[in-house]
Each structure stands twice: as C-alpha cells, then as structure tokens.
Design a protein around this motif. Structure first.
Motif, PDB file in Angstrom:
ATOM      1  N   PRO A 133      48.911  29.187  30.863  1.00 21.98           N
ATOM      2  CA  PRO A 133      48.328  29.615  32.283  1.00 21.98           C
ATOM      3  C   PRO A 133      47.576  28.235  32.758  1.00 21.98           C
ATOM      4  O   PRO A 133      46.797  27.584  32.019  1.00 21.98           O
ATOM      5  CB  PRO A 133      47.484  30.431  32.146  1.00 21.98           C
ATOM      6  N   LEU A 134      47.571  27.817  34.077  1.00 21.14           N
ATOM      7  CA  LEU A 134      46.961  26.656  34.298  1.00 21.14           C
ATOM      8  C   LEU A 134      45.398  26.699  34.198  1.00 21.14           C
ATOM      9  O   LEU A 134      44.749  25.617  34.040  1.00 21.14           O
ATOM     10  CB  LEU A 134      47.142  26.612  35.976  1.00 21.14           C
ATOM     11  N   LYS A 135      44.953  28.057  34.341  1.00 20.60           N
ATOM     12  CA  LYS A 135      43.446  28.195  33.825  1.00 20.60           C
ATOM     13  C   LYS A 135      43.054  27.539  32.617  1.00 20.60           C
ATOM     14  O   LYS A 135      42.200  26.829  32.369  1.00 20.60           O
ATOM     15  CB  LYS A 135      43.043  29.564  34.037  1.00 20.60           C
ATOM     16  N   GLN A 136      43.849  27.777  31.524  1.00 24.88           N
ATOM     17  CA  GLN A 136      43.697  27.104  30.373  1.00 24.88           C
ATOM     18  C   GLN A 136      43.855  25.672  30.189  1.00 24.88           C
ATOM     19  O   GLN A 136      42.934  25.290  29.390  1.00 24.88           O
ATOM     20  CB  GLN A 136      44.649  27.940  29.277  1.00 24.88           C
ATOM     21  N   ILE A 137      44.765  25.264  31.015  1.00 26.07           N
ATOM     22  CA  ILE A 137      44.859  23.676  30.998  1.00 26.07           C
ATOM     23  C   ILE A 137      44.039  23.089  31.604  1.00 26.07           C
ATOM     24  O   ILE A 137      43.270  22.034  31.052  1.00 26.07           O
ATOM     25  CB  ILE A 137      46.376  23.634  31.663  1.00 26.07           C
ATOM     26  N   LYS A 138      43.463  23.928  32.687  1.00 25.29           N
ATOM     27  CA  LYS A 138      42.217  23.131  33.444  1.00 25.29           C
ATOM     28  C   LYS A 138      40.890  23.212  32.589  1.00 25.29           C
ATOM     29  O   LYS A 138      39.891  22.211  32.454  1.00 25.29           O
ATOM     30  CB  LYS A 138      41.937  23.964  34.730  1.00 25.29           C
ATOM     31  N   SER A 139      40.729  24.320  31.875  1.00 27.58           N
ATOM     32  CA  SER A 139      39.591  24.549  30.940  1.00 27.58           C
ATOM     33  C   SER A 139      39.506  23.479  29.963  1.00 27.58           C
ATOM     34  O   SER A 139      38.542  22.936  29.596  1.00 27.58           O
ATOM     35  CB  SER A 139      39.679  25.917  30.582  1.00 27.58           C
ATOM     36  N   LEU A 140      40.774  23.010  29.330  1.00 25.94           N
ATOM     37  CA  LEU A 140      40.750  22.190  28.221  1.00 25.94           C
ATOM     38  C   LEU A 140      40.592  20.622  28.992  1.00 25.94           C
ATOM     39  O   LEU A 140      39.782  19.972  28.381  1.00 25.94           O
ATOM     40  CB  LEU A 140      42.185  22.244  27.432  1.00 25.94           C
ATOM     41  N   GLU A 141      41.196  20.519  30.193  1.00 29.72           N
ATOM     42  CA  GLU A 141      40.854  19.264  30.625  1.00 29.72           C
ATOM     43  C   GLU A 141      39.220  19.051  31.028  1.00 29.72           C
ATOM     44  O   GLU A 141      38.724  18.088  30.828  1.00 29.72           O
ATOM     45  CB  GLU A 141      41.554  19.036  31.905  1.00 29.72           C
ATOM     46  N   SER A 142      38.764  20.207  31.349  1.00 28.75           N
ATOM     47  CA  SER A 142      37.471  20.256  31.956  1.00 28.75           C
ATOM     48  C   SER A 142      36.553  19.993  30.473  1.00 28.75           C
ATOM     49  O   SER A 142      35.467  19.184  30.574  1.00 28.75           O
ATOM     50  CB  SER A 142      37.006  21.351  32.505  1.00 28.75           C
ATOM     51  N   GLU A 143      36.745  20.485  29.554  1.00 29.18           N
ATOM     52  CA  GLU A 143      36.248  20.532  28.006  1.00 29.18           C
ATOM     53  C   GLU A 143      36.045  19.033  27.722  1.00 29.18           C
ATOM     54  O   GLU A 143      35.265  18.508  27.151  1.00 29.18           O
ATOM     55  CB  GLU A 143      36.563  21.518  27.152  1.00 29.18           C
ATOM     56  N   LEU A 144      37.546  18.677  27.768  1.00 26.39           N
ATOM     57  CA  LEU A 144      37.765  17.035  27.251  1.00 26.39           C
ATOM     58  C   LEU A 144      36.988  16.020  28.291  1.00 26.39           C
ATOM     59  O   LEU A 144      37.093  14.874  28.045  1.00 26.39           O
ATOM     60  CB  LEU A 144      39.148  16.851  26.919  1.00 26.39           C
ATOM     61  N   ASN A 145      36.902  16.398  29.447  1.00 22.06           N
ATOM     62  CA  ASN A 145      36.661  15.614  30.734  1.00 22.06           C
ATOM     63  C   ASN A 145      37.801  14.599  30.716  1.00 22.06           C
ATOM     64  O   ASN A 145      37.545  13.300  30.889  1.00 22.06           O
ATOM     65  CB  ASN A 145      35.237  14.956  30.395  1.00 22.06           C
ATOM     66  N   VAL A 146      39.011  15.016  30.491  1.00 21.50           N
ATOM     67  CA  VAL A 146      39.995  14.084  30.708  1.00 21.50           C
ATOM     68  C   VAL A 146      41.410  14.673  31.427  1.00 21.50           C
ATOM     69  O   VAL A 146      41.379  15.901  31.190  1.00 21.50           O
ATOM     70  CB  VAL A 146      40.734  13.588  28.991  1.00 21.50           C
ATOM     71  N   GLN A 147      41.830  14.119  32.390  1.00 23.44           N
ATOM     72  CA  GLN A 147      43.088  14.805  33.019  1.00 23.44           C
ATOM     73  C   GLN A 147      44.213  14.509  31.890  1.00 23.44           C
ATOM     74  O   GLN A 147      44.721  13.334  31.657  1.00 23.44           O
ATOM     75  CB  GLN A 147      43.318  14.011  34.224  1.00 23.44           C
ATOM     76  N   LEU A 148      44.847  15.684  31.571  1.00 23.20           N
ATOM     77  CA  LEU A 148      45.891  15.795  30.686  1.00 23.20           C
ATOM     78  C   LEU A 148      47.335  15.331  31.377  1.00 23.20           C
ATOM     79  O   LEU A 148      48.099  14.709  30.693  1.00 23.20           O
ATOM     80  CB  LEU A 148      46.119  16.919  29.538  1.00 23.20           C
ATOM     81  N   PHE A 149      47.504  15.878  32.459  1.00 24.04           N
ATOM     82  CA  PHE A 149      48.735  16.044  32.980  1.00 24.04           C
ATOM     83  C   PHE A 149      48.366  15.471  34.842  1.00 24.04           C
ATOM     84  O   PHE A 149      47.591  15.526  35.389  1.00 24.04           O
ATOM     85  CB  PHE A 149      49.244  17.365  33.304  1.00 24.04           C
ATOM     86  N   ASP A 150      49.688  14.736  34.889  1.00 30.60           N
ATOM     87  CA  ASP A 150      49.692  14.269  36.221  1.00 30.60           C
ATOM     88  C   ASP A 150      50.653  14.983  37.254  1.00 30.60           C
ATOM     89  O   ASP A 150      51.792  15.287  36.618  1.00 30.60           O
ATOM     90  CB  ASP A 150      50.257  12.776  36.150  1.00 30.60           C
ATOM     91  N   ARG A 151      50.141  15.795  37.952  1.00 36.73           N
ATOM     92  CA  ARG A 151      50.671  16.749  38.700  1.00 36.73           C
ATOM     93  C   ARG A 151      51.043  16.446  40.098  1.00 36.73           C
ATOM     94  O   ARG A 151      50.011  16.505  41.024  1.00 36.73           O
ATOM     95  CB  ARG A 151      50.026  18.174  38.790  1.00 36.73           C
ATOM     96  N   THR A 152      52.289  15.976  40.389  1.00 31.60           N
ATOM     97  CA  THR A 152      52.655  15.307  41.539  1.00 31.60           C
ATOM     98  C   THR A 152      54.040  15.584  42.082  1.00 31.60           C
ATOM     99  O   THR A 152      55.115  15.647  41.180  1.00 31.60           O
ATOM    100  CB  THR A 152      52.487  13.933  41.727  1.00 31.60           C
ATOM    101  N   ASN A 153      54.379  16.286  43.331  1.00 33.90           N
ATOM    102  CA  ASN A 153      55.464  16.464  43.684  1.00 33.90           C
ATOM    103  C   ASN A 153      56.635  17.258  43.056  1.00 33.90           C
ATOM    104  O   ASN A 153      57.663  16.846  42.407  1.00 33.90           O
ATOM    105  CB  ASN A 153      56.272  15.087  44.199  1.00 33.90           C
TER     106      ASN A 153
END
Length: 91
Positions: A18-38
C-alpha cells in the motif's frame, strides 16, 4: 500482482505494498525510495541502497532461523504422567 522496475542492470520485482506504507517508510527514513513519474516507478539511489540493506537483513534472518533449528531439534523431551489409581481398584 506486483511492481517491476529497473534497478540499473536488472529488473526488480516487489509485491504490491500500500502506498501509505511506502510513504510512511520514506517519511521515517527521510529518504525518497522511489521516483514516481509518468506511470513509471524506479528506485532512487537511496532506494537502491535501502534494497541492498533489506536483502541482507532478510538473508541474515533466514540464516538465523536455520541456525536456531539445531537448538530446537537437539533437545527432544517427552513428558509422561501417571494418574493416581483410586483405592480399591482391582483388575
């Protein structure tokens, strides 16, 4: 169903999270893990580093489980009990 994205030299398959889990992990790490474009998704350099750590952690966890089996199977214990017979019982 999952995601397939290019990680440099090879494609990587991840189960759908779920996108929510990924966003939560990125927020916790303070790192964008995925580049989401097009309609594409790719690992960022931070995501690539995270993936390698996650793989090593998973391998270590599996090795630990395998090593622990020797301790759990080495000591097999059988417990037995005898119920007290009522007085006056005769065969």
């Amino acid at each position: 169903m999952g995601w397939v994205f290019c990680s440099g030299q090879r494609d990587v398959y991840l189960p759908v999270l779920p996108l929510k889990q990924i966003k939560s992990l990125e927020s916790e790490l303070n790192v964008q893990l995925f580049d989401r474009t097009n309609n594409k998704i790719a690992l960022t350099p931070g995501g690539t580093a995270f993936l390698e750590y996650a793989r090593r952690l998973n391998d270590t966890y599996k090795a630990m489980l395998q090593d622990m089996e020797q301790y759990s199977s080495a000591k097999k214990t059988i417990s037995m009990g005898i119920l007290p017979l009522e007085q006056g019982y005769r065969c």
